[in-house]
Design a protein around this motif. Structure first.
Motif, PDB file in Angstrom:
ATOM      1  N   GLN A  27       0.827  -1.205   0.000  1.00 45.68           N
ATOM      2  CA  GLN A  27       0.000   0.000   0.000  1.00 45.68           C
ATOM      3  C   GLN A  27       0.866   1.262   0.000  1.00 45.68           C
ATOM      4  OE1 GLN A  27      -3.237   0.160  -0.253  1.00 45.68           O
ATOM      5  NE2 GLN A  27      -3.887  -1.935   0.150  1.00 45.68           N
ATOM      6  N   GLN A  28       2.131   1.138   0.409  1.00 41.55           N
ATOM      7  CA  GLN A  28       3.022   2.285   0.483  1.00 41.55           C
ATOM      8  C   GLN A  28       4.027   2.254  -0.665  1.00 41.55           C
ATOM      9  OE1 GLN A  28       2.888   4.835   2.560  1.00 41.55           O
ATOM     10  NE2 GLN A  28       1.147   4.013   3.699  1.00 41.55           N
ATOM     11  N   PRO A  29       4.101   3.329  -1.476  1.00 39.94           N
ATOM     12  CA  PRO A  29       5.057   3.354  -2.599  1.00 39.94           C
ATOM     13  C   PRO A  29       6.508   3.132  -2.166  1.00 39.94           C
ATOM     14  CG  PRO A  29       3.458   5.128  -2.829  1.00 39.94           C
ATOM     15  CD  PRO A  29       3.222   4.516  -1.489  1.00 39.94           C
ATOM     16  N   ALA A  30       6.907   3.688  -1.024  1.00 42.27           N
ATOM     17  CA  ALA A  30       8.291   3.534  -0.570  1.00 42.27           C
ATOM     18  C   ALA A  30       8.617   2.065  -0.301  1.00 42.27           C
ATOM     19  CB  ALA A  30       8.535   4.359   0.685  1.00 42.27           C
ATOM     20  N   THR A  31       7.640   1.317   0.231  1.00 39.01           N
ATOM     21  CA  THR A  31       7.863  -0.097   0.513  1.00 39.01           C
ATOM     22  C   THR A  31       7.990  -0.892  -0.777  1.00 39.01           C
ATOM     23  OG1 THR A  31       6.589   0.132   2.551  1.00 39.01           O
ATOM     24  CG2 THR A  31       6.976  -2.095   1.745  1.00 39.01           C
ATOM     25  N   ALA A  32       7.119  -0.608  -1.748  1.00 34.49           N
ATOM     26  CA  ALA A  32       7.198  -1.297  -3.037  1.00 34.49           C
ATOM     27  C   ALA A  32       8.550  -1.051  -3.709  1.00 34.49           C
ATOM     28  CB  ALA A  32       6.063  -0.829  -3.943  1.00 34.49           C
ATOM     29  N   LEU A  33       9.019   0.201  -3.660  1.00 37.20           N
ATOM     30  CA  LEU A  33      10.315   0.531  -4.257  1.00 37.20           C
ATOM     31  C   LEU A  33      11.458  -0.160  -3.510  1.00 37.20           C
ATOM     32  CD1 LEU A  33      12.023   2.184  -6.244  1.00 37.20           C
ATOM     33  CD2 LEU A  33      11.991   4.063  -4.581  1.00 37.20           C
ATOM     34  N   ALA A  34      11.390  -0.175  -2.182  1.00 34.57           N
ATOM     35  CA  ALA A  34      12.462  -0.782  -1.383  1.00 34.57           C
ATOM     36  C   ALA A  34      12.576  -2.275  -1.654  1.00 34.57           C
ATOM     37  CB  ALA A  34      12.209  -0.522   0.095  1.00 34.57           C
ATOM     38  N   ILE A  35      11.451  -2.976  -1.751  1.00 32.22           N
ATOM     39  CA  ILE A  35      11.485  -4.412  -2.019  1.00 32.22           C
ATOM     40  C   ILE A  35      12.009  -4.674  -3.427  1.00 32.22           C
ATOM     41  CG2 ILE A  35      10.004  -6.433  -2.383  1.00 32.22           C
ATOM     42  CD1 ILE A  35       8.390  -5.535   0.032  1.00 32.22           C
ATOM     43  N   PHE A  36      11.637  -3.838  -4.383  1.00 35.30           N
ATOM     44  CA  PHE A  36      12.168  -3.958  -5.745  1.00 35.30           C
ATOM     45  C   PHE A  36      13.685  -3.790  -5.743  1.00 35.30           C
ATOM     46  CE2 PHE A  36      13.585  -1.935  -9.679  1.00 35.30           C
ATOM     47  CZ  PHE A  36      13.090  -2.803 -10.638  1.00 35.30           C
ATOM     48  N   ARG A  37      14.201  -2.809  -5.018  1.00 34.65           N
ATOM     49  CA  ARG A  37      15.642  -2.532  -4.991  1.00 34.65           C
ATOM     50  C   ARG A  37      16.402  -3.573  -4.201  1.00 34.65           C
ATOM     51  NH1 ARG A  37      16.380   3.235  -2.530  1.00 34.65           N
ATOM     52  NH2 ARG A  37      18.560   2.596  -2.704  1.00 34.65           N
ATOM     53  N   ARG A  38      15.875  -3.987  -3.063  1.00 33.75           N
ATOM     54  CA  ARG A  38      16.624  -4.807  -2.103  1.00 33.75           C
ATOM     55  C   ARG A  38      16.489  -6.308  -2.346  1.00 33.75           C
ATOM     56  NH1 ARG A  38      18.914  -7.605   1.197  1.00 33.75           N
ATOM     57  NH2 ARG A  38      19.575  -7.060   3.306  1.00 33.75           N
ATOM     58  N   MET A  39      15.321  -6.750  -2.817  1.00 33.73           N
ATOM     59  CA  MET A  39      15.018  -8.172  -2.798  1.00 33.73           C
ATOM     60  C   MET A  39      15.170  -8.884  -4.137  1.00 33.73           C
ATOM     61  SD  MET A  39      14.116  -9.079   0.296  1.00 33.73           S
ATOM     62  CE  MET A  39      13.187 -10.572  -0.029  1.00 33.73           C
ATOM     63  N   LEU A  40      15.039  -8.167  -5.231  1.00 38.95           N
ATOM     64  CA  LEU A  40      14.930  -8.845  -6.518  1.00 38.95           C
ATOM     65  C   LEU A  40      16.273  -8.959  -7.229  1.00 38.95           C
ATOM     66  CD1 LEU A  40      11.636  -7.311  -7.981  1.00 38.95           C
ATOM     67  CD2 LEU A  40      11.944  -9.372  -6.603  1.00 38.95           C
ATOM     68  N   PRO A  41      16.574 -10.130  -7.820  1.00 40.40           N
ATOM     69  CA  PRO A  41      17.750 -10.249  -8.683  1.00 40.40           C
ATOM     70  C   PRO A  41      17.537  -9.467  -9.978  1.00 40.40           C
ATOM     71  CG  PRO A  41      16.469 -12.283  -8.709  1.00 40.40           C
ATOM     72  CD  PRO A  41      15.853 -11.396  -7.663  1.00 40.40           C
ATOM     73  N   SER A  42      18.597  -9.243 -10.711  1.00 41.44           N
ATOM     74  CA  SER A  42      18.533  -8.386 -11.907  1.00 41.44           C
ATOM     75  C   SER A  42      17.507  -8.886 -12.916  1.00 41.44           C
ATOM     76  CB  SER A  42      19.915  -8.299 -12.562  1.00 41.44           C
ATOM     77  OG  SER A  42      20.857  -7.751 -11.683  1.00 41.44           O
TER      78      SER A  42
END
Length: 477
Positions: A27-42
């Motif tokens: 629900q929070q844009p910052a959380t969606a961006l953080a998980i995209f940056r931190r959790m996902l491989p290239s």
């Protein structure tokens, strides 16, 4: 709460959360961006950006065709990660992004809205000028105090009671009925990790304690991931925070994650520990080493002593007679050496010590392994020793291991046993997939048994294979 027996990474923790928690997190844009940056491989990031502005689902086969056949394992890992984080939705043979994640990730990239997801900067000047150098020194000293307490609990520098309780609960320290607590095997592994991983270990345990502290776990996660999106040296308003997040500020100060001049101050400052929470920047072994590059060479600590960059460049020389020379004046580095050596003479910038049977077996009795000691010595070896083909003398490495196996004759490997396969093909196909993932420890083809260290990806594979077999039978009928 029972102490955990292993150090749990943030990736493992997040993937263990139920789907409803992800619906709230996204629900929070910052959380969606953080998980995209931190959790996902290239590769997973490429799939997400491809689907982001496609309004209709696209065939899964189209995405799979982009990946070369020899990169099959990387492709499967990417899709498994996206499924476990509930970022994608699969409809028969088509695939799309979760609508909540999609909407808020777009907001994070393009801006807009009044969600205050990335904090509200304070424009007015604080009574006391707070610059990046001050924040770096503050965070380094706060976190160094925690590390120093772990290796020397009876020392003068003591963290807050909340930090001590967290270290006991997490299993990084073991408290005895009498005397001071001692560092555990997990605690020594924690000391060896780089700074970003260390702070996440503490924050994950803090998340586990959220309910005991009367906090909403999703709210805590929101705030931690938001901190990774804030700017270093910028003040942010406390007014837009929830009551849970305001309470968190008091605790996070003890870890050096945020700085707040007073409890009732109207602003807070994220430190470098906070702003790198969702960063891919790694490679430094400890928090102290991380800050040694961030702080200028003329910066001094709170005690007025110059920062010692020895941990960053390597400072340990070992001779074949087991003598150790450590070119450092860092109390933390000396305290760590004292865990597994017999300290000798101390000079202003040099400490002598010796590896002995008694010192190694004392460390092993406290839960530290021979491999951990060898890893620490290798990582912090002096540049002179790095010129050798073998950084550490082989006789020293072998003797450390021999001292350990004097008291043990077996090595245990935690894992899972698979049995009762329906056919030889089922067994061989599952073994092949486990080998590709690198999780297979042992197999017995005659009895159709296999032992693996992880099961999540194998379960997903077996489920997909079963669904494909059912579809094939339905078509054949």
């Amino acid at each position: 709460m029972a102490p955990s027996s292993t150090i749990r990474g943030f990736d493992d923790y997040l993937q263990s959360l139920p789907p409803i928690t992800f619906q709230r997190l996204y629900q929070q844009p910052a959380t969606a961006l953080a998980i995209f940056r931190r959790m996902l491989p290239s590769l997973a990031k490429i799939f997400v950006t491809t689907l982001l502005y496609n309004e209709n689902p696209i065939p899964l086969a189209d995405l799979q065709s982009w990946v070369r056949p020899e990169s099959y394992r990387e492709r499967e890992d990417a899709f498994i990660k996206l499924r476990r984080l509930h970022i994608i939705q699969e409809h028969s043979t088509n695939i799309s992004l979760d609508p909540i994640f999609k909407r808020n990730f777009r907001l994070a990239l393009t801006g807009g809205g009044d969600h205050h997801s990335f904090g509200v900067p304070v424009t007015g000047d604080d009574k006391k000028k707070i610059d990046i150098s001050f924040l770096d020194n503050y965070a380094a000293n706060q976190f160094d105090c925690i590390l120093h307490y772990m290796v020397e609990p009876s020392g003068q520098r003591q963290p807050g009671m909340g930090v001590k309780h967290l270290l006991d609960t997490s299993g990084l320290m073991r408290r005895h009925e009498r005397g001071h607590p001692k560092i555990t095997q997990s605690g020594f592994s924690f000391i060896l990790q780089e700074g970003n991983a260390q702070i996440w270990v503490l924050l994950i345990q803090y998340l586990e304690m959220a309910e005991d502290l009367a906090m909403e776990k999703t709210d805590v996660l929101h705030f931690l991931l938001m901190l990774g999106s804030l700017g270093l040296g910028q003040a942010y308003s406390v007014a837009t925070l929830t009551q849970t997040q305001k309470k968190m500020l008091r605790d996070l100060r003890d870890y050096g994650v945020v700085y707040q001049r007073k409890d009732n101050s109207d602003r807070f400052y994220p430190t470098r520990l906070a702003t790198t929470l969702t960063s891919d920047v790694t490679g430094l072994r400890t928090a102290a080493a991380s800050f040694s590059k961030a702080i200028t060479s003329t910066a001094t600590s709170v005690t007025g002593q110059p920062q010692d960059p020895s941990e960053d460049r390597g400072f340990i020389i070992i001779e074949t007679n087991y003598r150790v020379y450590a070119y450092t004046n860092s109390p933390l580095a000396i305290a760590i050496l004292d865990l597994f050596t017999k300290l000798g003479t101390r000079f202003p910038n040099l400490v002598t010590a010796k590896l002995t049977r008694g010192s190694i077996q004392r460390a092993i009795a406290n839960g530290i392994t021979a491999d951990q000691i060898i890893d620490y010595l290798r990582v912090h070896a002096h540049p002179i020793m790095r010129k050798n083909v073998l950084i550490l003398p082989p006789t020293v490495v072998d003797q450390i291991r021999l001292w350990q196996i004097e008291g043990e004759r077996m090595k245990t490997t935690p894992g899972f046993l698979f049995r009762d396969f329906v056919s030889a093909w089922d067994f061989d196909d599952t073994v092949r997939y486990a080998e590709e993932l690198g999780v297979l420890e042992w197999k017995d083809a005659k009895r159709r048994l296999m032992f693996v260290t992880r099961t999540e990806q194998i379960f997903d594979y077996l489920k997909r294979r079963g669904e494909q077999q059912q579809k094939a039978k339905a078509l054949a009928a």
